[in-house]
Design an enzyme around this catalytic site. Sequence first.
Site, PDB file in Angstrom:
ATOM      1  N   ASP A 328      66.126 -21.217  28.463  1.00 23.91           N
ATOM      2  CA  ASP A 328      67.193 -20.207  28.669  1.00 23.91           C
ATOM      3  C   ASP A 328      68.160 -20.164  26.925  1.00 23.91           C
ATOM      4  O   ASP A 328      67.722 -20.627  26.277  1.00 23.91           O
ATOM      5  CB  ASP A 328      68.232 -20.932  29.434  1.00 23.91           C
ATOM      6  N   ASP A 522      71.621 -23.091  35.909  1.00 23.27           N
ATOM      7  CA  ASP A 522      70.091 -23.162  35.650  1.00 23.27           C
ATOM      8  C   ASP A 522      69.455 -24.314  36.409  1.00 23.27           C
ATOM      9  O   ASP A 522      68.713 -24.456  36.782  1.00 23.27           O
ATOM     10  CB  ASP A 522      69.401 -24.206  34.340  1.00 23.27           C
TER      11      ASP A 522
HETATM   12  P1  ADP Z   1      72.158 -17.274  29.883  1.00 20.98           P
HETATM   13  O1  ADP Z   1      70.629 -17.004  30.502  1.00 20.98           O
HETATM   14  O2  ADP Z   1      72.016 -16.677  29.113  1.00 20.98           O
HETATM   15  O3  ADP Z   1      72.957 -18.602  29.701  1.00 20.98           O
HETATM   16  P2  ADP Z   1      74.070 -16.438  32.478  1.00 20.98           P
HETATM   17  O4  ADP Z   1      73.621 -16.264  32.729  1.00 20.98           O
HETATM   18  O5  ADP Z   1      74.640 -17.118  31.596  1.00 20.98           O
HETATM   19  O6  ADP Z   1      73.473 -16.582  30.852  1.00 20.98           O
HETATM   20  O7  ADP Z   1      75.575 -15.748  32.183  1.00 20.98           O
HETATM   21  C1  ADP Z   1      74.315 -14.145  31.479  1.00 20.98           C
HETATM   22  C2  ADP Z   1      75.727 -13.648  31.033  1.00 20.98           C
HETATM   23  O8  ADP Z   1      76.475 -13.362  32.169  1.00 20.98           O
HETATM   24  C3  ADP Z   1      76.758 -13.586  30.225  1.00 20.98           C
HETATM   25  O9  ADP Z   1      76.313 -12.902  29.262  1.00 20.98           O
HETATM   26  C4  ADP Z   1      77.507 -12.807  30.377  1.00 20.98           C
HETATM   27  O10 ADP Z   1      77.855 -11.918  30.023  1.00 20.98           O
HETATM   28  C5  ADP Z   1      78.102 -13.125  32.062  1.00 20.98           C
HETATM   29  N1  ADP Z   1      78.573 -14.227  32.376  1.00 20.98           N
HETATM   30  C6  ADP Z   1      77.874 -15.361  33.541  1.00 20.98           C
HETATM   31  N2  ADP Z   1      79.490 -16.402  33.549  1.00 20.98           N
HETATM   32  C7  ADP Z   1      80.507 -15.711  32.884  1.00 20.98           C
HETATM   33  C8  ADP Z   1      81.772 -15.537  32.461  1.00 20.98           C
HETATM   34  N3  ADP Z   1      82.284 -17.032  32.586  1.00 20.98           N
HETATM   35  N4  ADP Z   1      82.850 -14.815  31.864  1.00 20.98           N
HETATM   36  C9  ADP Z   1      81.740 -13.510  31.340  1.00 20.98           C
HETATM   37  N5  ADP Z   1      80.767 -13.182  31.452  1.00 20.98           N
HETATM   38  C10 ADP Z   1      79.985 -14.027  32.235  1.00 20.98           C
HETATM   39 MG    MG Z   2      73.134 -21.002  29.830  1.00 19.63          MG
END
Ligand code: ADP
Ligand code: MG
Length: 625
Positions: A328, A522
Amino acid sequence: MNRRQKKTLIRIVSSGILLILANVIPLQEYVKVLLFLISYLIIGHDILRKAVRGILNHRLLDEQFLMTVATLGAIILAVMKRSTDFNEAVFVMLFYQIGEFFQSYAVGKSRRSISDLMDLRPDYANVESEGLLEQVDPDDVPVGTVIVVQSGEKVPIDGVVISGHSTLNTSSLTGESVPRDIGPGEEIISGCINLTGVLQVRTTKVFGESTASKILELMEESSSHKSRSENFISRFAKIYTPVVCLCALMLAILPPVLRLIVLHQPAMWPVWIYRSLTFLVISCPCALVVSIPLTFFAGLGGAGKEGILIKGSNYLETLSKAKTVVMDKTGTLTQGVFEVQDIHHNVMERSRLLEYAALAEIASSHPISKSLRHAHGIDTDRSRVAGIQEYPGGGVVATVDGRPVAVGNTKLMDSLGIPFTPCRSSGTIVHIAVNGEYAGHIVISDTIKDGAKEAIQAIKASGVEHTVMLTGDSEAVAEHVAEALEIDEYQSDMLPADKVHYVETLLCNEGPVVFVGDGINDAPVLSRADIGVAMGALGSDAAIEAADVVLMDDNPMKISKAIRIAKKCISIVYQNIIFALGVKLLCLVLGALGFANMWIAIFADVGVMILAVLNAIRALYVHRL
Ligand code: ADP
Ligand code: MG
């Protein structure tokens, strides 16, 4: 040590004492035999029982069966020789139990460290007072208090939901990996992890009597985690036992029959049955039943010292064969600490935009939300926010000061049907809509972890053929990070479900797949992958519970280290198997040719065992890997 381990230890010690007594004290023959038999039953009764149960369940020829035939064979041999020396049978059982004891101790220790780790992340309950959330010790929360459980948090105390809707991950309680929906009026038990919404819960029990405290005890009780892949000894026994039993059977039947039919001589059944029993006893791999679990014991211990907690010895084998590592991005390869770079506002002031964003994000555990709250800086009044709903991989929607506010990425805006202004700045763009109208965006950026690039190189050098980065973030950010770290492949804009699908296709097409992640979103992938690795410090409780391996210090370098430790353990196990069986075979051949005497036989057993154990201990020294 848990209760079962204590019991095993008591059995090992008492059976050992009886064995010594039987050997050193000059006793009458029948007393001696009695001592041997009692000692044998103390240490081996569960194995005998399991062997019988195995036969009844048509699971013939497992390791318990092998131990049983070999030891009973040794006793029958002694009886046939009119000897009262049953040492061999007791020793074999004793060694087996000692090996198993060490292994279960190591697994227990690793799991305890994990629950300690989760304990370190302070167990708290959120109690709301005058619009501010206060974290209090759950022990101090009386029955009937209203507590707030935010997304990503573990439910601390049993209770009934009074407001809010959410989904719960109950896998640590029920083993059920499908999330469960929950709403007002429903009962909620502690230990579940709240995934999406914010819940207000009226407690119905005090902390000590809540389910979560009970679970921790259960977790310590359940020894090795055998569910997914079978443990190494069992699989070895599955091949070895039938081979040995078949050989012994042939040795007992073929020669006499040949003598009768071909040579027309007396069959001499007793001689050949005696030889067949001897063969059975000699081929019992004592050295292996001690050294294999001991290797895993040492391996888990060595890994633990390096801050790598492995939940079961069976994961070492899969880990050693890892061919694909999927990671991730946020929090795993990057620090997960976002700095606000820029605020592009349309209709309201900058500070107002940030305030709305911080308020809507008040209950999320996502690194982005923490960063926005940090950037806003002021303790905000929670009573201004209601109806918070988190969309993993998208963002959050909430009502702030009575107006609907949405904070998240382009996917969230699309799904709400709100037109937004695209932004060219490099970085993660957080769009904000208020009252269904676009209000602007905040540009934030994350930094790559120190040593992440070296960590990827080390992963490749450890024999992994394919590295992949998955992220819910935008294409531009993903490309930048993947290139900087020289990762083979990346996928961007992924929802949690997309990550699961992606990993599932990898599972079908490639060798063992390791997934490394940290967030609540995840957790599904962590439990789906062959090996799930969670970041222990930054990671959410959901991730740590779903994972098979936990890295205490969030250092991506430890991924390759874990693989190397696993490889070292498995290679020691194979060295011992080859060595022990090689020497056994040599003795059998020498014996058949008439060269083997008692000393060679003793070396074969005790000598090989000591060497194998010494070799196993090498698995403890992993810091230079
Ligand atoms: P990663 O796979 O990189 O860990 P996430 O799946 O957690 O990322 O989140 C993906 C995208 O969703 C983030 O880059 C953001 O744009 C958006 N996102 C997720 N949760 C939030 C939140 N609490 N506030 C704002 N944006 C969010
Ligand atoms: Mg993450």
